[in-house]
Scaffold this motif. Structure first.
Motif, PDB file in Angstrom:
ATOM      1  N   THR A  70      37.748  50.512  27.045  1.00 27.86           N
ATOM      2  CA  THR A  70      36.597  50.108  27.854  1.00 27.86           C
ATOM      3  C   THR A  70      37.146  49.683  29.215  1.00 27.86           C
ATOM      4  OG1 THR A  70      36.727  47.828  27.107  1.00 27.86           O
ATOM      5  CG2 THR A  70      35.316  49.288  25.830  1.00 27.86           C
ATOM      6  N   GLU A  82      37.748  46.837  30.269  1.00 24.63           N
ATOM      7  CA  GLU A  82      38.655  45.682  30.218  1.00 24.63           C
ATOM      8  C   GLU A  82      39.683  45.755  29.121  1.00 24.63           C
ATOM      9  OE1 GLU A  82      35.214  44.575  29.264  1.00 24.63           O
ATOM     10  OE2 GLU A  82      34.580  44.877  31.329  1.00 24.63           O
ATOM     11  N   ARG A  83      39.650  46.820  28.327  1.00 22.91           N
ATOM     12  CA  ARG A  83      40.465  46.776  27.126  1.00 22.91           C
ATOM     13  C   ARG A  83      40.955  48.165  26.716  1.00 22.91           C
ATOM     14  NH1 ARG A  83      38.280  44.635  21.471  1.00 22.91           N
ATOM     15  NH2 ARG A  83      40.261  44.060  20.548  1.00 22.91           N
ATOM     16  N   VAL A 132      42.767  49.853  23.318  1.00 22.41           N
ATOM     17  CA  VAL A 132      43.206  49.627  21.944  1.00 22.41           C
ATOM     18  C   VAL A 132      43.705  50.950  21.364  1.00 22.41           C
ATOM     19  CG1 VAL A 132      42.546  48.879  19.614  1.00 22.41           C
ATOM     20  CG2 VAL A 132      41.534  47.755  21.605  1.00 22.41           C
ATOM     21  N   ILE A 147      47.114  44.008  33.612  1.00 18.15           N
ATOM     22  CA  ILE A 147      47.101  43.562  32.214  1.00 18.15           C
ATOM     23  C   ILE A 147      47.436  42.076  32.144  1.00 18.15           C
ATOM     24  CG2 ILE A 147      48.148  43.866  29.924  1.00 18.15           C
ATOM     25  CD1 ILE A 147      48.686  46.753  30.652  1.00 18.15           C
ATOM     26  N   GLN A 196      47.040  40.338  28.841  1.00 19.41           N
ATOM     27  CA  GLN A 196      47.516  40.004  27.499  1.00 19.41           C
ATOM     28  C   GLN A 196      47.652  41.233  26.611  1.00 19.41           C
ATOM     29  OE1 GLN A 196      44.751  36.939  26.628  1.00 19.41           O
ATOM     30  NE2 GLN A 196      43.028  38.327  26.379  1.00 19.41           N
ATOM     31  N   HIS A 242      50.625  37.889  19.728  1.00 23.48           N
ATOM     32  CA  HIS A 242      49.868  37.856  20.979  1.00 23.48           C
ATOM     33  C   HIS A 242      50.794  37.426  22.123  1.00 23.48           C
ATOM     34  CE1 HIS A 242      46.298  37.223  23.488  1.00 23.48           C
ATOM     35  NE2 HIS A 242      46.919  36.145  23.928  1.00 23.48           N
ATOM     36  N   ASP A 248      46.736  46.183  21.391  1.00 28.05           N
ATOM     37  CA  ASP A 248      45.480  45.761  21.993  1.00 28.05           C
ATOM     38  C   ASP A 248      45.814  45.140  23.348  1.00 28.05           C
ATOM     39  OD1 ASP A 248      43.134  44.513  22.686  1.00 28.05           O
ATOM     40  OD2 ASP A 248      42.694  43.835  20.659  1.00 28.05           O
ATOM     41  N   SER A 300      44.488  43.962  27.187  1.00 31.24           N
ATOM     42  CA  SER A 300      43.273  43.680  27.943  1.00 31.24           C
ATOM     43  C   SER A 300      43.610  43.192  29.333  1.00 31.24           C
ATOM     44  CB  SER A 300      42.400  42.677  27.205  1.00 31.24           C
ATOM     45  OG  SER A 300      43.098  41.494  26.998  1.00 31.24           O
ATOM     46  N   TRP A 301      42.679  43.403  30.220  1.00 36.29           N
ATOM     47  CA  TRP A 301      42.874  43.008  31.600  1.00 36.29           C
ATOM     48  C   TRP A 301      41.586  42.441  32.135  1.00 36.29           C
ATOM     49  CZ3 TRP A 301      44.006  48.002  29.836  1.00 36.29           C
ATOM     50  CH2 TRP A 301      43.004  48.943  29.992  1.00 36.29           C
ATOM     51  N   GLU A 331      38.212  41.898  34.497  1.00 36.85           N
ATOM     52  CA  GLU A 331      37.139  42.834  34.814  1.00 36.85           C
ATOM     53  C   GLU A 331      37.278  43.451  36.192  1.00 36.85           C
ATOM     54  OE1 GLU A 331      33.222  42.004  33.832  1.00 36.85           O
ATOM     55  OE2 GLU A 331      33.717  40.786  32.083  1.00 36.85           O
TER      56      GLU A 331
END
Lengths: 207, 197
Positions: free
Chosen positions: A44, A46-47, A49, A77, A79, A164, B19, B21-22, B24
């Motif tokens: 998406t 923001e992500r 996977v 990025i 995390q 994480h 996984d 993420s960043w 918006e």
């Protein structure tokens, strides 16, 4: 969105034949979901996977992530989770219930709930250092272990380890480089440790 | 400790997930093309897997609690009648896994140095027939290339188990001219710094 099977093949990250045979659920500027025989990708805005259920592809999956974000190194990025999960068949229901009692004893619930059972339990390992949450390897982040009854196997246990990591450098362009460096350097250790955690816990739960 | 062979084979399903993420703000970033209208959030989410816990708690509620039979006698555990998620994908259980580095390419074969990824041990060398490599990977067979070699069991979703060996070459982006130039420039600076002649 740039993330499409043809793009991955054009960059040499997957085989051309894999791109041609990809099962595409959706390709839209807001969301991309497709799968290959060994890979499921969901992206998406923001992500990102990437997932595999085929053990021989654990390393190719890591290479795909490294390759993708070596090309898109300006992605900010923040995390990353390296998650490993397994489902185990338990010999009988008695042992299955016993594993739940060990993790969450019934006593505190007696007289409050009539019939209680463990649905999910998550334990986090971290340390507070200089105002940030730090993993046992000194990197920013934490390790979470989740245990649940398996939805794939009956009677079965599902154990997941979530490694994480968070970028320390919050400048937009630095996060990707930092997180990819973490991935390259910590992959092997976190992969092996996840397996050790899963099997050590399983052994205790089923003893 | 659990014995190694048992350790590697007694799971029934295994997943590996990355996984990332960043923020918006990436929407204005180069990897997203401008688009007139956004897809409604709920439409996006309908395509994306829910977090594992949500998936499992919903499924568990339906599968375990709604399908649990009444207690037959006091004190007896409820008997869950869990509906299993039927696997429709083949599984490969690795018994042994190596990382190989090609050292020499012959006419119909190649020689590689092998590093055991299952249990770290001594490096070995082995010769592989080119026929073992899939057609799309054949162009990657050259000295210095890295590949992964797995031997184990292929289990079809109907339960058929067969011994299998799988070789897959590592795929990383090709170095671009500007990256090679930048590396050369850094090497030159280092060379100048240490005054190496």
């Amino acid at each position: 969105m740039i993330f499409q099977p043809a793009w991955f093949a054009a960059e040499g990250l997957i085989k051309k034949i894999e791109a041609e045979k990809a099962t595409v659920q959706i390709i839209h500027p807001d969301v991309v979901v497709f799968s290959l025989e060994w890979l499921q990708l969901e992206i998406t805005k923001e992500r990102f996977v990437a997932r595999t259920s085929q053990e021989p592809y654990d390393e190719p999956l890591r290479d795909l992530v490294i390759g993708t974000f070596s090309l898109l190194r300006h992605t900010p990025i923040r995390q990353m989770g390296i998650n490993r999960s397994m489902h185990f068949l338990v010999d009988n229901e008695e042992k299955w219930h016993a594993a739940g009692y060990k993790l969450a004893p019934k006593e505190p619930w007696e007289g409050i709930l009539k019939r209680s059972g463990l649905i999910s339990l998550t334990i986090q390992e971290d340390e507070r250092k200089d105002g940030e949450v730090v993993r046992s390897d000194g990197l920013k982040g934490f390790t979470r272990v989740k245990v649940e009854p398996s939805v794939k196997i009956l009677p079965g246990l599902f154990i997941e380890v979530n490694n994480h990591f968070e970028a320390r450098d919050t400048s937009p362009s630095a996060g990707c480089v930092e997180i990819m460096t973490v991935l390259k350097q910590s992959w092997e250790a976190s992969y092996k440790r996840s397996e050790e955690i899963i099997y050590s816990l399983l052994e205790r739960l089923l003893k | 400790m659990i014995n190694t062979m048992l350790k590697r084979t007694n799971y029934k399903w295994k997943d590996m997930q990355f996984d990332l993420s960043w923020s918006e703000q990436v929407s204005s970033h180069e990897l997203i093309r401008p688009f007139k209208g956004d897809l409604p959030k709920q439409n996006i989410m309908s395509y994306v897997s829910q977090p594992a816990s949500e998936v499992s708690s919903c499924a568990l509620y339906e599968n375990v609690y709604l399908g649990t039979g009444a207690l037959e006698e006091p004190g007896k555990e409820p008997i869950p009648t869990v509906k299993q998620t039927i696997a429709t994908q083949n599984q490969f259980i690795s018994l042994q896994k190596w990382q190989g580095i090609v050292v020499e390419v012959k006419k119909d074969a190649f020689i590689a140095k092998l590093i055991d990824l299952t249990e770290r041990g001594v490096e070995e060398e082995a010769e592989f027939s080119i026929e073992e490599v899939s057609d799309d990977d054949k162009e990657l067979v050259m000295p210095g290339s890295v590949f992964y070699w797995n031997i184990g069991h292929q289990i079809s979703y109907q339960g058929q188990q067969t011994r299998a060996s799988m070789i897959r070459f590592r795929r990383l982006p090709v170095w671009r001219k500007e990256e090679i130039d930048a590396a050369k420039s850094r090497a030159q600076k280092l060379r100048d710094f240490i005054n190496w002649k």
